[in-house]
Write a protein that holds these residues in place. Structure first.
Motif, mmCIF file in Angstrom:
data_model
loop_
_atom_site.group_PDB
_atom_site.id
_atom_site.type_symbol
_atom_site.label_atom_id
_atom_site.label_comp_id
_atom_site.label_asym_id
_atom_site.label_seq_id
_atom_site.Cartn_x
_atom_site.Cartn_y
_atom_site.Cartn_z
ATOM 1 N N ALA A 359 -10.729 11.464 -55.392
ATOM 2 C CA ALA A 359 -9.243 10.832 -56.552
ATOM 3 C C ALA A 359 -8.677 10.975 -55.332
ATOM 4 O O ALA A 359 -8.187 12.640 -55.652
ATOM 5 C CB ALA A 359 -9.421 9.935 -57.448
ATOM 6 N N LEU A 360 -7.301 10.915 -54.928
ATOM 7 C CA LEU A 360 -5.753 11.471 -54.799
ATOM 8 C C LEU A 360 -5.246 11.131 -55.667
ATOM 9 O O LEU A 360 -4.400 9.560 -55.223
ATOM 10 C CB LEU A 360 -5.911 11.665 -53.226
ATOM 11 N N GLN A 361 -3.877 11.506 -55.960
ATOM 12 C CA GLN A 361 -2.905 11.270 -57.109
ATOM 13 C C GLN A 361 -1.194 11.957 -56.937
ATOM 14 O O GLN A 361 -1.823 13.208 -56.287
ATOM 15 C CB GLN A 361 -3.253 10.581 -58.294
ATOM 16 N N VAL A 362 -0.221 11.220 -56.769
ATOM 17 C CA VAL A 362 0.670 11.535 -56.649
ATOM 18 C C VAL A 362 1.677 11.214 -57.384
ATOM 19 O O VAL A 362 1.605 10.051 -58.300
ATOM 20 C CB VAL A 362 1.724 11.844 -55.368
ATOM 21 N N MET A 363 2.216 12.255 -58.637
ATOM 22 C CA MET A 363 2.068 12.726 -59.757
ATOM 23 C C MET A 363 3.496 13.484 -59.692
ATOM 24 O O MET A 363 3.763 13.609 -59.284
ATOM 25 C CB MET A 363 1.178 12.765 -60.388
ATOM 26 N N THR A 364 3.971 13.070 -61.108
ATOM 27 C CA THR A 364 5.451 14.175 -61.808
ATOM 28 C C THR A 364 5.067 13.949 -63.256
ATOM 29 O O THR A 364 4.441 13.413 -63.943
ATOM 30 C CB THR A 364 6.808 13.040 -61.899
ATOM 31 N N ALA A 365 5.546 15.359 -63.724
ATOM 32 C CA ALA A 365 4.832 15.568 -65.480
ATOM 33 C C ALA A 365 6.335 16.571 -66.067
ATOM 34 O O ALA A 365 7.018 17.052 -63.876
ATOM 35 C CB ALA A 365 3.721 16.192 -65.037
ATOM 36 N N GLU A 366 6.561 16.652 -67.212
ATOM 37 C CA GLU A 366 7.346 17.579 -67.435
ATOM 38 C C GLU A 366 6.336 18.257 -68.730
ATOM 39 O O GLU A 366 5.666 17.869 -69.081
ATOM 40 C CB GLU A 366 8.347 16.866 -68.233
ATOM 41 N N PHE A 367 6.367 19.812 -68.333
ATOM 42 C CA PHE A 367 5.840 20.094 -69.462
ATOM 43 C C PHE A 367 6.853 21.300 -70.297
ATOM 44 O O PHE A 367 7.666 21.818 -69.943
ATOM 45 C CB PHE A 367 5.080 21.364 -68.903
ATOM 46 N N GLN A 368 5.847 20.966 -71.961
ATOM 47 C CA GLN A 368 7.008 21.649 -72.565
ATOM 48 C C GLN A 368 6.742 22.874 -73.492
ATOM 49 O O GLN A 368 4.717 23.157 -74.046
ATOM 50 C CB GLN A 368 7.401 20.767 -73.746
ATOM 51 N N VAL A 369 7.430 23.527 -74.129
ATOM 52 C CA VAL A 369 6.342 24.184 -75.633
ATOM 53 C C VAL A 369 7.238 24.263 -76.213
ATOM 54 O O VAL A 369 8.492 23.806 -76.346
ATOM 55 C CB VAL A 369 7.526 26.108 -75.390
ATOM 56 N N PRO A 370 6.569 23.649 -77.776
ATOM 57 C CA PRO A 370 7.013 23.278 -78.866
ATOM 58 C C PRO A 370 8.229 23.670 -79.555
ATOM 59 O O PRO A 370 8.262 24.365 -80.501
ATOM 60 C CB PRO A 370 6.163 23.001 -79.834
#
Length: 726
Positions: A359-370
């Motif tokens: 499986a191959l997916q193009v993604m976007t994500a945002e990573f956080q510290v609380p």
């Protein structure tokens, strides 16, 4: 209407001949239901009561009334197998004979079973056709393989490792098809279909995509040349949406990133060296550049490298772990404290044989510290999943920023992800590698130590979060109420509903702390306090939140107290009155307690605040506290008494309105002394409904009130923990 007794219900089944074909059985069942159930009922003497010398009397039909049918249909939904007592009471209410009721329920069960079998048959036929298509595609792949560089046929020679792997995969597919076809033949009479292995007359071929090996050496890692053929060959045919020039580039990057991840997970010194306190492993950048000279290019100027690796055994089987990582909704939910936003932009390949292999997916994500003092990190990447051996999977991410024009690059992911290995008893061994290059100059000074030592975004936090969430999921799935649970929860359904409500509360809290660009919060400028971030949102037609204008206020600060002491103080109901203004000096009592992890701090509680003023009504508070080696959360929300009673009885918790507030407690990143962090970074956040009319204008007085509330809470906490630490 009569309420069915589910505990006393007995199983009733019709006795059918084992020699009757399935197609005949279905016809018999349909005929029986036409004559006996729903709209008609047969009344006549049984064969034992008739005179054999007389012609059998013609059977008389009594049509059930619409009311009788409706009542029995409603009862059937609750209890398909009523016992004798229930049938007699139901027959008395409806004016029917108990035998008529018994026949109606028998025939209704038979009809439902027949419908279910027909649906299963249709699904089996669809699965069978899908497997046939996959099998033929593999045959075509070997016969039509061509070089993507020149377009000509690939070289003919000895059977390559690549083709051998495809033949093994084809054999496995054939076995799967035979198995499914056999099941389908049993139900629908379809003849067994068997597909031969690829013809040995097909000349063995090799395929060279010219993919960079990221500095790989022969014999190291998993995959090698076979990885290139088995992965890139299939993916090239299924990539869509990007330009033709981008397709080979994405595939090349994904396959090479997979090889790098496997080697990064397996190699030790000198690539990975222990830190001074032996608590973590540090990547040697010089050795990395030597082993992986090509990669995705040199590190941008002013960027820092964050690279870490962590290994743990978690309570979840490898198949479920792969599914969580490849389903963007599950992934962002399980890692809600790290992933503030995630979206799959395009699925380039769904994998083969009904799983995520390939499986191959193009993604976007945002990573956080609380914390509002640490900017979120946005990343645009491709995610690739591959099974490398029986019970061994890997999932890798690598940035695609060079393919997308956009704002100034702040963060890019070098090959990062995890290697998952099956363990006994349904456990999995997870080796996580997190490798990013980032411009972190906007991080507040009090958080720079935490970020630089990789505790904020590193592998240790990902693995610790996964381990804790696996424990939580195991608790949700528990069929019996554990001995550690106490209070007003008396049923497994009530327990699951309360845990589900608490999970939504945690996700909502994390979304409102870091000011992610993904959420509908608007940051207010000039809110009156420089160290407090105030955001607003209008809540309309959201069953999970009260309607109106919601303010979220958050601030972070340092405390000279170990994180565990701060966590234990904030989660303890006995010390709540020392900081919680809402409790107003009342006595806090724990009404329910659900343990959901090994650490006693991992739990969900229902608290009742008994007001000191007898004229004021008591208040209920739902609270979840969770902790691991990288940080802790204490999150709570006032809840309506009536709505909470519905949840405790197993009702749907999605319509309970929540506005969560709480705390995020992190170590300060300073050197550990005697295995203990000396200082803490505490984030305090509130969500408050300031107006029940969504169209109302936000007043400055409301902002001032929220600022005052958060400032007062901070001062109370500082005073209380300072007294405890002295």
């Amino acid at each position: 209407m009569l309420q069915p007794n589910m505990l006393d219900g007995q199983q009733h089944q019709l006795e059918m001949s084992q020699n009757t074909p399935e197609s005949e059985m279905a016809k018999i069942r349909d005929d029986e239901f036409e004559s006996k159930s729903g709209s008609e009922n047969i009344e006549g003497a049984s064969g034992d009561d008739q005179d054999p010398n007389q012609r059998p009397r013609k059977k008389r039909y009594h049509r059930h009334t619409q009311l009788q049918i409706q009542e029995m249909e409603a009862f059937f939904k609750e209890c398909p197998h009523p016992d004798d007592k229930q049938r007699k009471e139901l027959s008395r209410e409806l004016g029917l004979e108990p035998l008529q009721v018994k026949f109606w329920f028998q025939n209704k069960r038979t009809q439902m079973k027949t419908q279910h079998e027909r649906q299963e048959n249709a699904q089996l036929r669809a699965d069978n056709e899908k497997l046939r298509t996959e099998n033929l595609r593999y045959k075509e792949a070997l016969s039509n393989a061509s070089c993507p560089n020149c377009g000509g046929p690939t070289a003919i020679g000895e059977m390559s490792f690549d083709e051998h792997q495809l033949r093994l995969e084809n054999a496995r597919l054939r076995e799967e098809i035979d198995r499914i076809s056999g099941i389908a033949a049993k139900y629908v009479g379809k003849p067994l279909v068997s597909y031969p292995l690829m013809s040995p007359s097909i000349p063995p071929r090799s395929l060279d995509l010219g993919v960079g090996n990221f500095g790989a050496q022969p014999g190291l890692g998993v995959g090698g040349g076979g990885e290139m053929y088995g992965a890139a060959g299939d993916l090239l045919r299924s990539v869509s949406g990007h330009s033709e020039a981008d397709k080979p580039m994405i595939i090349e990057l994904a396959v090479a990133a997979m090889e790098e991840l496997i080697r990064m997970a397996q190699l030790g010194e000198p690539l990975w060296v222990p830190s001074l306190d032996n608590a973590t492993e540090i990547l040697s950048e010089d050795e990395y550049i030597r082993v992986f000279p090509r990669g995705i290019g040199p590190k941008p100027a002013a960027f820092n490298t964050e690279a870490s690796r962590e290994t743990a055994v978690v309570i979840m089987n490898h198949i479920n772990l792969v599914e969580i990582l490849m389903d963007v909704n599950q992934w962002s939910s399980v890692f809600s404290s790290i992933v503030s936003r995630a979206m799959t932009l395009e699925v380039l390949s769904t994998g083969v044989a009904g799983n995520y292999n390939g499986a191959l997916q193009v993604m976007t994500a945002e990573f956080q510290v609380p914390s509002p003092l640490v900017p979120t990190r946005e990343s645009y990447f491709v995610r690739y999943c591959k099974q490398h051996a029986e019970g061994t999977w890997a999932v890798v991410d690598v940035s695609l920023d060079h393919l997308r024009p956009g704002p100034v690059l702040r963060c890019r992911r070098r090959p990062s992800g995890c290697l998952i290995q099956e363990m006994p008893n349904g456990y999995s061994k997870v080796t996580w590698v997190e490798h990013v290059e980032v411009d972190d100059r906007a991080v507040h000074s009090i958080y720079r130590g935490l970020v630089s030592c990789c505790l904020a975004f590193g592998a240790k936090r990902w693995v610790a979060t996964l381990d804790r969430q696996c424990e939580r999921l195991a608790s949700v799935m528990a069929s019996n109420i554990p001995a550690g649970d106490i209070g007003v929860i008396t049923s497994p359904d009530g327990r699951k509903s309360m845990l589900k409500l608490a999970e939504r509360m945690v996700v909502s809290f994390c979304a409102g702390v870091s000011a992610s660009t993904a959420h509908t919060w608007t940051t207010l400028s000039g809110s009156g306090a420089e160290d407090v971030r105030v955001m607003t949102r209008k809540s309309i037609d959201d069953p999970g939140r009260p309607p109106g204008i919601v303010l979220s206020a958050a601030t972070s600060f340092w405390l000279p107290v170990p994180p565990k002491k701060v966590f234990d103080f904030l989660r303890d109901e006995n010390s709540r009155s020392e900081w919680d203004i809402l409790s107003n000096g009342g006595v806090v009592q724990e009404m329910a307690h659900i343990a959901n992890g090994r650490d006693p701090g991992n739990c969900v509680s229902l608290l009742r605040v008994n007001s000191a003023n007898s004229s004021q009504s008591n208040m209920l508070i739902l609270q979840e506290s969770c902790t691991d080696s990288t940080g802790s959360l204490v999150i709570y929300a006032p809840v309506d008494v009536v709505a909470m009673n519905v949840v405790l009885n197993g009702g749907d918790p999605d319509y309970v309105a929540l506005l969560p507030s709480g705390f995020a407690i992190l170590p300060d990143g300073a050197p550990v002394q005697s295995g203990v962090h000396c200082g803490s970074l505490l984030t305090v956040a509130f969500q408050i409904l300031v107006d029940s009319v969504p169209t109302a204008k936000l007043s400055l007085g409301s902002v001032a009130t929220v600022n005052s509330l958060i400032a007062c809470t901070v001062e109370r906490i500082k005073a209380a923990v300072s007294c405890e630490s002295t």
